[in-house]
Write a protein that holds these residues in place. Structure first.
Motif, PDB file in Angstrom:
ATOM      1  N   UNK A 180       4.601  -3.634   3.469  1.00 35.60           N
ATOM      2  CA  UNK A 180       4.306  -4.388   2.248  1.00 35.60           C
ATOM      3  C   UNK A 180       5.320  -5.493   1.989  1.00 35.60           C
ATOM      4  N   UNK A 181       6.364  -5.567   2.807  1.00 35.41           N
ATOM      5  CA  UNK A 181       7.333  -6.660   2.677  1.00 35.41           C
ATOM      6  C   UNK A 181       6.606  -7.999   2.828  1.00 35.41           C
ATOM      7  N   UNK A 204      13.330  -1.131  -2.170  1.00 31.36           N
ATOM      8  CA  UNK A 204      13.806  -2.476  -1.809  1.00 31.36           C
ATOM      9  C   UNK A 204      12.777  -3.253  -0.973  1.00 31.36           C
ATOM     10  N   UNK A 205      11.517  -3.104  -1.377  1.00 28.65           N
ATOM     11  CA  UNK A 205      10.446  -3.858  -0.726  1.00 28.65           C
ATOM     12  C   UNK A 205      10.404  -5.270  -1.324  1.00 28.65           C
ATOM     13  N   UNK A 206      10.337  -6.261  -0.479  1.00 32.69           N
ATOM     14  CA  UNK A 206      10.283  -7.653  -0.919  1.00 32.69           C
ATOM     15  C   UNK A 206       8.827  -8.057  -1.149  1.00 32.69           C
ATOM     16  N   UNK A 207       8.393  -7.995  -2.399  1.00 31.50           N
ATOM     17  CA  UNK A 207       7.001  -8.320  -2.743  1.00 31.50           C
ATOM     18  C   UNK A 207       6.997  -9.338  -3.886  1.00 31.50           C
ATOM     19  N   UNK A 208       5.838  -9.901  -4.158  1.00 32.30           N
ATOM     20  CA  UNK A 208       5.731 -10.915  -5.207  1.00 32.30           C
ATOM     21  C   UNK A 208       4.447 -10.707  -6.004  1.00 32.30           C
ATOM     22  N   UNK A 209       4.558 -10.728  -7.323  1.00 32.95           N
ATOM     23  CA  UNK A 209       3.381 -10.690  -8.194  1.00 32.95           C
ATOM     24  C   UNK A 209       2.989 -12.131  -8.483  1.00 32.95           C
ATOM     25  N   UNK A 210       1.822 -12.532  -8.005  1.00 34.03           N
ATOM     26  CA  UNK A 210       1.416 -13.936  -8.093  1.00 34.03           C
ATOM     27  C   UNK A 210       0.263 -14.158  -9.064  1.00 34.03           C
ATOM     28  N   UNK A 211      -0.436 -13.082  -9.453  1.00 31.66           N
ATOM     29  CA  UNK A 211      -1.552 -13.206 -10.379  1.00 31.66           C
ATOM     30  C   UNK A 211      -1.504 -12.049 -11.373  1.00 31.66           C
TER      31      UNK A 211
END
Length: 291
Positions: A180-181, A204-211
Motif C-alpha cells: 500500500x506504500x 509507517x505506510x506512505x499513503x495519501x488521501x486525495x479525495x
C-alpha cells in the motif's frame, strides 16, 4: 398495548433521565414526596435520593420541604415546565425519528421493519447525527464509529460488529500491507475508516488521501471510476456488491452502537428485540453478532 414516549434532557451539561422529571411532576401534583413515591411505585428513599442527586449535580434546590409537605422551588418548577413543553412536542411527533451514520442506519432500516417500528430514518455522518440529537430532534441515535460514543460519554448499547475491507479501483488487490506504500485513498470523514488510517500510520505506510466524500456509496463510485484509487468500506456494505480484501480486518473490527436518546417502553422493547432475535437478522446482513 399503549406506548408513551419519554424524554431525557441535558441541563447545564448534565444528562437526566425522564425519571427525575416524573418525580418533579408528581411532587408538584401531590405536594408530598411520600405520595409522589407511591404514585411512581418506588420507595420514598429512592425518590429522595433521585432528587438529592440531581440537586447536587445542578448546584441548586429543586424541592423544598415544610411541615405542610413538599413542593417545587422556582428552579424546579422552571425545569418541569421546560420538560413539559418538550414532552408535548414529542407527543405531537408520533413517529420515531432516527439519525445516524450510513452503515448503522441501513441496519436500523432492516431491524425496524422486522420489528414493526415506524421510524423516519435520516442518514448523515456520526457528528451530524449527534448535533441533531443535542437539538432534541432524535429518538434513536445510531453510530457507525464507537469513538464518538466514548468521546461524548454516551450511554450506548453495542448491537453488532463490523470490520473494514480494502476496495480497489483495479482488478488486483494487494497481498500485503507494505504494497500500500504510495497508494491514493478516498476518505469518508467521521467514519470508522480512522481505524485503517491509524493502522497504516503505525505501520509507517506512505499513503495519501486525495479525495473525500460523505457516504460509502459515493466512495465506492469514485473508486470504481478510477483504477488508481482505493478506499476502506464496511464489510457489511460491500459483501454483496463488490470484492474486497480483508487485509486489515482484525485491526478495524469495531462495534455498531445505538443510543436511545428519548427512551420509552416501546423503544426499550425494540432494543431487547435487537439484542435477542434481531441478532439473526444482523448476522444475515453481513454483520457479526454482538452476543
Amino acid at each position: 398495548m399503549e406506548f408513551k414516549p419519554k424524554l431525557n434532557l441535558e441541563i447545564n451539561g448534565v444528562k437526566f433521565t425522564y425519571r427525575l422529571f416524573d418525580a418533579l411532576e408528581k411532587i408538584s401534583e401531590t405536594w408530598s414526596q411520600r405520595e409522589a413515591a407511591k404514585s411512581l411505585k418506588i420507595s420514598h428513599a429512592v425518590l429522595n435520593r433521585r432528587i438529592r442527586d440531581a440537586e447536587y449535580k445542578l448546584g441548586f434546590k429543586l424541592v423544598y420541604t415544610t411541615g405542610a409537605g413538599s413542593g417545587l422551588t422556582p428552579q424546579g418548577f422552571s425545569i418541569l415546565e421546560k420538560y413539559k413543553k418538550y414532552q408535548d412536542r414529542l407527543q405531537e411527533r408520533s413517529t420515531t425519528v432516527t439519525y445516524g451514520g450510513p452503515v448503522s442506519t441501513g441496519l436500523m432500516d432492516v431491524l425496524s421493519n422486522h420489528y414493526g417500528l415506524e421510524t423516519v430514518i435520516n442518514s448523515v455522518d456520526d457528528l451530524g447525527a449527534l448535533e441533531m440529537a443535542k437539538k432534541g430532534w432524535v429518538d434513536i441515535l445510531m453510530l457507525d464509529d464507537p469513538v464518538h460514543a466514548f468521546l461524548y460519554d454516551l450511554d450506548f448499547t453495542p448491537i453488532a460488529r463490523d470490520h473494514l475491507m480494502l476496495v480497489s479501483g483495479s482488478d488486483e488487490l494487494p497481498d500485503t500491507v507494505q504494497e500500500l506504500n504510495g497508494s491514493k485513498f478516498v476518505e469518508i470523514p467521521h467514519s470508522a475508516q480512522r481505524l485503517a488510517w491509524n493502522t497504516l500510520d503505525q505501520l509507517k505506510i506512505d499513503y495519501e488521501i486525495v479525495e473525500a466524500c460523505s457516504s460509502p456509496q459515493n466512495a465506492l463510485k469514485m473508486v470504481n471510476g478510477n483504477e488508481d484509487l482505493l478506499t476502506f468500506l464496511n464489510n457489511s456494505f460491500i459483501s454483496d456488491i463488490t470484492i474486497g480484501s480483508g487485509l486489515l480486518a482484525e485491526d478495524t473490527m469495531h462495534i455498531i452502537s445505538t443510543v436511545l436518546w428519548n427512551p420509552n417502553p416501546q423503544l426499550e422493547d425494540f432494543l431487547e428485540f435487537i439484542l435477542g432475535r434481531g441478532q439473526k437478522i444482523i448476522e444475515k446482513w453481513g454483520f457479526k453478532r454482538i452476543d
